[in-house]
Write a protein that holds these residues in place. Structure first.
Motif, mmCIF file in Angstrom:
data_model
loop_
_atom_site.group_PDB
_atom_site.id
_atom_site.type_symbol
_atom_site.label_atom_id
_atom_site.label_comp_id
_atom_site.label_asym_id
_atom_site.label_seq_id
_atom_site.Cartn_x
_atom_site.Cartn_y
_atom_site.Cartn_z
ATOM 1 N N THR A 456 85.036 -2.588 68.322
ATOM 2 C CA THR A 456 86.038 -1.739 68.949
ATOM 3 C C THR A 456 86.231 -0.449 68.168
ATOM 4 O OG1 THR A 456 88.333 -1.730 69.743
ATOM 5 C CG2 THR A 456 87.925 -2.854 67.671
ATOM 6 N N GLY A 457 86.886 0.504 68.810
ATOM 7 C CA GLY A 457 87.293 1.712 68.125
ATOM 8 C C GLY A 457 88.673 1.547 67.519
ATOM 9 N N ASP A 458 89.019 2.429 66.592
ATOM 10 C CA ASP A 458 90.339 2.318 65.966
ATOM 11 C C ASP A 458 91.453 2.616 66.963
ATOM 12 O OD1 ASP A 458 89.265 4.937 65.916
ATOM 13 O OD2 ASP A 458 90.551 5.556 64.277
ATOM 14 N N GLY A 459 91.225 3.546 67.868
ATOM 15 C CA GLY A 459 92.241 3.830 68.868
ATOM 16 C C GLY A 459 92.496 2.640 69.779
ATOM 17 N N SER A 460 91.441 2.053 70.308
ATOM 18 C CA SER A 460 91.599 0.931 71.234
ATOM 19 C C SER A 460 92.165 -0.294 70.533
ATOM 20 C CB SER A 460 90.262 0.598 71.901
ATOM 21 O OG SER A 460 89.244 0.426 70.947
ATOM 22 N N PHE A 461 91.795 -0.523 69.294
ATOM 23 C CA PHE A 461 92.288 -1.700 68.570
ATOM 24 C C PHE A 461 93.813 -1.669 68.455
ATOM 25 C CE2 PHE A 461 92.611 -4.072 64.329
ATOM 26 C CZ PHE A 461 92.534 -5.317 64.930
ATOM 27 N N GLY A 462 94.371 -0.457 68.339
ATOM 28 C CA GLY A 462 95.812 -0.337 68.174
ATOM 29 C C GLY A 462 96.626 -0.847 69.352
#
Length: 583
Positions: A456-462
């Protein structure tokens, strides 16, 4: 004589008759009769999430990974409202599930009287479900629940929703002694819908005349368990196959017929295949914008297109066809294979598949060169292709992988090998950032013997990292690998390139490994490609949910120009090659 049961107990009996084994959601006071009924049956596993939106995402993944129906539950009011986002994931990807919400008691609901948490949950969920209803009397629960399941699984599948007021869940009724002995095949169709015989003959004739045939395989192939038929037909035609994002693994990535999957995110070879094909066989796909450019679907009106879909509304729009079959993908392919028996002669250009395979190999060489390129000296971070390459090297062959995030998923799509269906998972329909962790947790729940990895990306993980708590509480040892470029990377690039500004794109300073440890999980930071494999090994060996915070720098994927072209649809000038209208 008869059975005295609450409405909730009757509902659970219907679910057990459908071999439902998993229920996802959050407990609530008004749900107590249903929770009690679930607790009476140890074969039903309840997994309590930390947000109601995760419940339908997990139930959708349950079906995507196994083909088995699951249930998502939510409390009334805000619980049902939160659930809607997850229902969108299921609806836009044609994944069936049964959603259950509760509501005020009947004296105060439909129409609602102004109590706290009032909500017409049926109206709120209607845009993202196939069918929904309020149950006003527990005596109708077996009938209405069976109808809901019939709607979910028949034709084009999708989520359905029942809103059951709290007093209906607790209402005691007498049911016939044999009410719950009714087998599913008695109230919903089980068999496969076969195509019209004339359409099969017409399709076989087109394929016999094809010089450059192309097969596009969608999620309907997976739902019908028809991957082997696609492979056999591709062998007979000696043609390439493009699986959509919902059909990864229909042909393995090491197959002689594989030229890329996922549509435009697979780069130039996919566009070349459509540009040169004369006959296209689309099986169980909806021609979504993942296979468009500024002029619309890659399947043009100039193509001889054969369309197979269980859903009649998917035939003729957005791509037109020469031959259409409203049919189950597997049944239609069986009939096509029978019509193209071993002694059948084709006219296929012997170099067609080989030219596209060579194009794919050149594309892969370019990606590999990107992965091998050193990171800028000013950045202590990896190229995203280098991270994806190292993940591919370290993943066990039997691992399941979920791709979450926007641009991040493009690199995984290129570099993570796939060997079989239901092992790699995108969410192309709604493209809901944050679906990945709930999805991965459900896959681990239903396939506990296999490693499950979220990339995942850091944005989506949030969006859903709170579900790390769910992972720990239920022992769901999912490995999350975060491409952390500390930004909404593709948004930042778009702002700067288009209008020369930047606003709200920074995500700097978050330590996702520390967050994981705070949830009782394994967490490590990874800064260099050579650290990735050993870190994956330690994470999988820990037996815990795990997060690897992998530092990357933003690099535009080679397919971004094609993605941008798709985004220009409707804004581009009409194709000059089209005839001009007469006035």
């Amino acid at each position: 004589m008869g059975l005295e049961l609450t409405g909730a107990q009757a509902l659970v009996r219907v679910l057990l008759g459908e071999a439902v084994r998993h229920v996802y959601g959050i407990v609530g006071g008004k749900l107590s009769p249903l929770l009690h009924a679930i607790s009476e049956h140890p074969e039903l596993r309840f997994i309590g999430t930390r947000h109601e939106g995760a419940g339908p995402m997990m139930a959708a993944a349950n079906f995507a990974g196994t083909g088995q129906l699951a249930v998502a539950i939510a409390e009334m009011g805000p619980g049902g409202l939160n659930m809607v986002s997850g229902l969108g994931v299921a609806f836009n990807n044609n994944l069936p599930l049964l959603a259950i919400t509760t509501n005020q008691h009947r004296a105060a609901a439909y129409p609602h009287s102004g109590m706290f948490m009032d909500l017409d949950t049926v109206a709120a969920s209607r845009p993202v479900v196939k069918w929904n209803a309020v149950v006003h009397d527990a005596r109708r629960i077996p009938e209405i629940a069976r109808r809901a399941i019939r709607e979910a699984l028949s034709g084009r599948p999708g989520p359905v929703h029942l809103d059951i007021p709290q007093d209906v869940l607790g209402q005691v009724c007498r049911f016939p002694i044999d009410e719950f002995d009714l087998a599913p095949q008695r109230y919903r169709p089980i068999g496969r819908v076969r195509p019209d015989a004339r359409a099969v003959r017409d399709a076989a004739k087109l394929l016999a005349q094809a010089r450059r045939p192309l097969i596009v395989a969608g999620g309907g192939v997976v739902a019908s368990e028809a991957a082997e038929q696609v492979r056999e037909l591709a062998h007979r035609l000696d043609c390439p196959v493009i699986p959509t994002q919902m059909a990864l693994g229909v042909v393995p990535s090491d197959s002689a017929h594989f030229i890329g999957h996922g549509g435009l995110i697979a780069g130039a070879p996919v566009k070349e295949a459509f540009a040169e094909a004369d006959v296209i066989l689309g099986v169980g796909c909806r021609w979504s914008s993942w296979m468009w450019d500024e002029q619309g679907p890659f399947a043009r009106r100039s193509h001889q297109t054969i369309a197979i879909n269980i859903d009649p509304s998917a035939l003729g729009h957005p791509a037109v066809h020469q031959v259409a079959m409203q049919a189950d993908a597997g049944a239609a392919l069986d009939d096509l294979l029978a019509a193209t028996a071993e002694d059948w002669q084709s006219c296929v250009d012997s170099g067609w598949r080989l030219r596209l395979k060579a194009s794919r190999e050149r594309y892969e060489e370019g990606i590999a060169a990107s992965a091998a390129a050193p990171a800028p000296a000013s950045q202590h971070a990896m190229h995203p292709a280098a991270l994806a390459r190292e993940i591919a090297r370290a993943l066990p062959r039997d691992a399941l992988a979920v791709y979450d995030g926007g641009h991040t998923t493009f690199w995984s799509n290129d570099l993570i090998p796939v060997h079989a269906v239901r092992t790699r998972f995108h969410e192309p329909g709604m493209s809901h950032l944050g679906f990945g962790l709930p999805y991965a947790l459900a896959l681990k729940a239903v396939r506990p013997g296999q490693p499950v990895v979220l990339i995942t990306g850091d944005g989506s993980f949030g969006f859903t990292l709170n579900e790390l708590d769910t992972a720990r509480r239920y022992g769901l040892a999912v490995l999350t690998i975060v491409h952390n470029n500390e930004a909404w990377g593709i948004i930042r690039a778009g702002q700067k390139n288009a209008l020369g500004f930047e606003l709200g794109t920074s995500l700097e300073g978050t330590d996702y490994a520390a967050i994981a440890r705070g949830f009782g999980s394994h967490g490590e930071r990874v800064d260099a490609p050579e650290q990735v494999g050993p870190a994956i090994g330690r994470a999988l060996a820990s037996g815990l949910p795990a997060v690897l915070d992998c530092r990357t720098h933003f690099v535009p994927h080679p397919a971004m120009p094609m993605f941008a072209s798709m985004n220009r649809y409707g804004f581009a000038a009409p194709d000059a090659s089209l005839p001009k209208p007469h006035h």
